[in-house]
Write a protein that holds these residues in place. Structure first.
Motif, PDB file in Angstrom:
ATOM      1  N   PRO A 145       0.832  -1.206   0.000  1.00 36.32           N
ATOM      2  CA  PRO A 145       0.000   0.000   0.000  1.00 36.32           C
ATOM      3  C   PRO A 145       0.869   1.261   0.000  1.00 36.32           C
ATOM      4  O   PRO A 145       1.933   1.297   0.624  1.00 36.32           O
ATOM      5  CB  PRO A 145      -0.800  -0.116   1.291  1.00 36.32           C
ATOM      6  CG  PRO A 145      -0.014  -1.026   2.159  1.00 36.32           C
ATOM      7  CD  PRO A 145       0.753  -1.942   1.255  1.00 36.32           C
ATOM      8  N   ARG A 181       5.515   4.261   0.409  1.00 32.52           N
ATOM      9  CA  ARG A 181       5.006   3.073   1.103  1.00 32.52           C
ATOM     10  C   ARG A 181       4.421   3.423   2.462  1.00 32.52           C
ATOM     11  O   ARG A 181       5.002   4.176   3.235  1.00 32.52           O
ATOM     12  CB  ARG A 181       6.160   2.080   1.264  1.00 32.52           C
ATOM     13  CG  ARG A 181       5.744   0.770   1.844  1.00 32.52           C
ATOM     14  CD  ARG A 181       6.932  -0.181   1.960  1.00 32.52           C
ATOM     15  NE  ARG A 181       6.419  -1.522   1.976  1.00 32.52           N
ATOM     16  CZ  ARG A 181       6.951  -2.540   1.364  1.00 32.52           C
ATOM     17  NH1 ARG A 181       8.039  -2.371   0.683  1.00 32.52           N
ATOM     18  NH2 ARG A 181       6.419  -3.733   1.421  1.00 32.52           N
ATOM     19  N   THR A 202      -4.080   0.782   6.470  1.00 28.75           N
ATOM     20  CA  THR A 202      -3.968   0.747   5.011  1.00 28.75           C
ATOM     21  C   THR A 202      -5.317   0.495   4.374  1.00 28.75           C
ATOM     22  O   THR A 202      -5.401   0.217   3.188  1.00 28.75           O
ATOM     23  CB  THR A 202      -2.970  -0.340   4.567  1.00 28.75           C
ATOM     24  OG1 THR A 202      -3.439  -1.596   5.045  1.00 28.75           O
ATOM     25  CG2 THR A 202      -1.585  -0.052   5.076  1.00 28.75           C
ATOM     26  N   ALA A 242      -6.353   2.159   1.015  1.00 30.01           N
ATOM     27  CA  ALA A 242      -5.156   2.646   0.323  1.00 30.01           C
ATOM     28  C   ALA A 242      -4.975   1.862  -0.967  1.00 30.01           C
ATOM     29  O   ALA A 242      -5.318   0.690  -1.052  1.00 30.01           O
ATOM     30  CB  ALA A 242      -3.925   2.481   1.214  1.00 30.01           C
ATOM     31  N   GLU A 243      -4.434   2.538  -1.970  1.00 32.26           N
ATOM     32  CA  GLU A 243      -4.193   1.825  -3.217  1.00 32.26           C
ATOM     33  C   GLU A 243      -2.810   1.193  -3.189  1.00 32.26           C
ATOM     34  O   GLU A 243      -1.919   1.651  -2.477  1.00 32.26           O
ATOM     35  CB  GLU A 243      -4.360   2.760  -4.419  1.00 32.26           C
ATOM     36  CG  GLU A 243      -3.434   3.946  -4.463  1.00 32.26           C
ATOM     37  CD  GLU A 243      -3.753   4.895  -5.607  1.00 32.26           C
ATOM     38  OE1 GLU A 243      -4.544   4.554  -6.493  1.00 32.26           O
ATOM     39  OE2 GLU A 243      -3.198   5.992  -5.601  1.00 32.26           O
ATOM     40  N   THR A 244      -2.641   0.141  -3.983  1.00 29.99           N
ATOM     41  CA  THR A 244      -1.345  -0.533  -4.047  1.00 29.99           C
ATOM     42  C   THR A 244      -0.417   0.275  -4.933  1.00 29.99           C
ATOM     43  O   THR A 244      -0.843   1.164  -5.677  1.00 29.99           O
ATOM     44  CB  THR A 244      -1.490  -1.956  -4.620  1.00 29.99           C
ATOM     45  OG1 THR A 244      -1.975  -1.874  -5.957  1.00 29.99           O
ATOM     46  CG2 THR A 244      -2.415  -2.810  -3.768  1.00 29.99           C
ATOM     47  N   TRP A 245       0.866  -0.057  -4.862  1.00 26.81           N
ATOM     48  CA  TRP A 245       1.846   0.655  -5.659  1.00 26.81           C
ATOM     49  C   TRP A 245       1.530   0.529  -7.138  1.00 26.81           C
ATOM     50  O   TRP A 245       1.618   1.519  -7.867  1.00 26.81           O
ATOM     51  CB  TRP A 245       3.257   0.121  -5.380  1.00 26.81           C
ATOM     52  CG  TRP A 245       4.288   0.807  -6.225  1.00 26.81           C
ATOM     53  CD1 TRP A 245       4.901   1.979  -5.951  1.00 26.81           C
ATOM     54  CD2 TRP A 245       4.776   0.369  -7.489  1.00 26.81           C
ATOM     55  NE1 TRP A 245       5.758   2.307  -6.972  1.00 26.81           N
ATOM     56  CE2 TRP A 245       5.703   1.336  -7.931  1.00 26.81           C
ATOM     57  CE3 TRP A 245       4.534  -0.723  -8.300  1.00 26.81           C
ATOM     58  CZ2 TRP A 245       6.381   1.225  -9.138  1.00 26.81           C
ATOM     59  CZ3 TRP A 245       5.208  -0.833  -9.499  1.00 26.81           C
ATOM     60  CH2 TRP A 245       6.121   0.139  -9.912  1.00 26.81           C
ATOM     61  N   TRP A 304      -1.350   2.779  -7.985  1.00 23.76           N
ATOM     62  CA  TRP A 304      -0.902   4.163  -7.983  1.00 23.76           C
ATOM     63  C   TRP A 304      -0.100   4.476  -9.244  1.00 23.76           C
ATOM     64  O   TRP A 304      -0.302   5.515  -9.871  1.00 23.76           O
ATOM     65  CB  TRP A 304      -0.042   4.428  -6.741  1.00 23.76           C
ATOM     66  CG  TRP A 304       0.624   5.764  -6.753  1.00 23.76           C
ATOM     67  CD1 TRP A 304       0.078   6.962  -6.418  1.00 23.76           C
ATOM     68  CD2 TRP A 304       1.964   6.031  -7.168  1.00 23.76           C
ATOM     69  NE1 TRP A 304       0.995   7.960  -6.585  1.00 23.76           N
ATOM     70  CE2 TRP A 304       2.165   7.418  -7.051  1.00 23.76           C
ATOM     71  CE3 TRP A 304       3.010   5.234  -7.623  1.00 23.76           C
ATOM     72  CZ2 TRP A 304       3.373   8.029  -7.375  1.00 23.76           C
ATOM     73  CZ3 TRP A 304       4.209   5.835  -7.945  1.00 23.76           C
ATOM     74  CH2 TRP A 304       4.377   7.223  -7.820  1.00 23.76           C
TER      75      TRP A 304
END
Length: 185
Positions: free
Chosen positions: A106, A113, A119, A122-125, A128
């Motif tokens: 996340p 990070r 989290t 939250a969006e993942t890498w 994103w």
């Protein structure tokens, strides 16, 4: 290079009781050496080298594939600094886990990070990265489209103004000339 050969004397029409020294005279030895040199010289040797290199490459590739498969399926255990197991599984499983951790962790809105905090939502890498890349691409394309539209409008406006200016100027000149030439009362 040494070449070992087997010759069936019966097929050549010689008595099988004769020794090799009696049959292979110097002239026959020279002839054999010349014939073998001709067969393996030039094209023959290059064909032999090609076939051998193909066999070696195939064997090396096969051995490397077997070693890689063995390595990937080998069970391993990772431990923390106190010896407690943190991962037990195959090398392939570890690689998948590490890839997932690297791509699916996340992040905040800046791609940094998130650690030790909530989290949820939250969006993942990877999400994103895709979102920011699409936004940047859209901004660039919109800017390019605005520039093209602005250039086209400016060109059309200049053409229109010039045509109006030319028409208005002609009309004023014509009117002025008509006044001058008109009889005054």
């Amino acid at each position: 290079m040494k070449i070992n050969m087997t010759i069936d004397l019966g097929d050549l029409g010689f008595d099988e009781d004769l020794s090799v020294e009696e049959i292979l005279t110097d002239e026959i030895k020279k002839s054999l050496v010349k014939e073998v040199a001709n067969k393996f010289g030039g094209k023959g040797i290059s064909e032999l080298v090609f076939k051998l290199s193909e066999q070696v490459a195939t064997q090396v590739e096969s051995n490397m594939r077997n070693k890689a498969e063995s390595f990937m399926s080998e069970d391993i255990a990772l431990t923390d600094k106190w010896g407690k197991a943190t991962f037990i599984g195959s090398t392939e499983d570890l690689m998948r886990l590490k890839f997932d951790e690297a791509v699916l962790f996340p992040v905040n809105g800046n791609g940094v990070r998130l650690e030790m905090c909530s989290t949820a939502g939250a969006e993942t890498w990877i999400q994103w990265k895709v979102r920011t890349s699409v936004e940047e691409l859209l901004k660039h394309e919109i800017y390019s489209a605005k520039e093209i539209i602005s250039r086209e409008i400016k060109g059309e406006l200049q053409d229109t103004l010039e045509s109006y200016k030319d028409g208005l100027l002609k009309k004023e000149v014509t009117t002025a000339v008509e006044r001058i030439l008109a009889p005054s009362n």
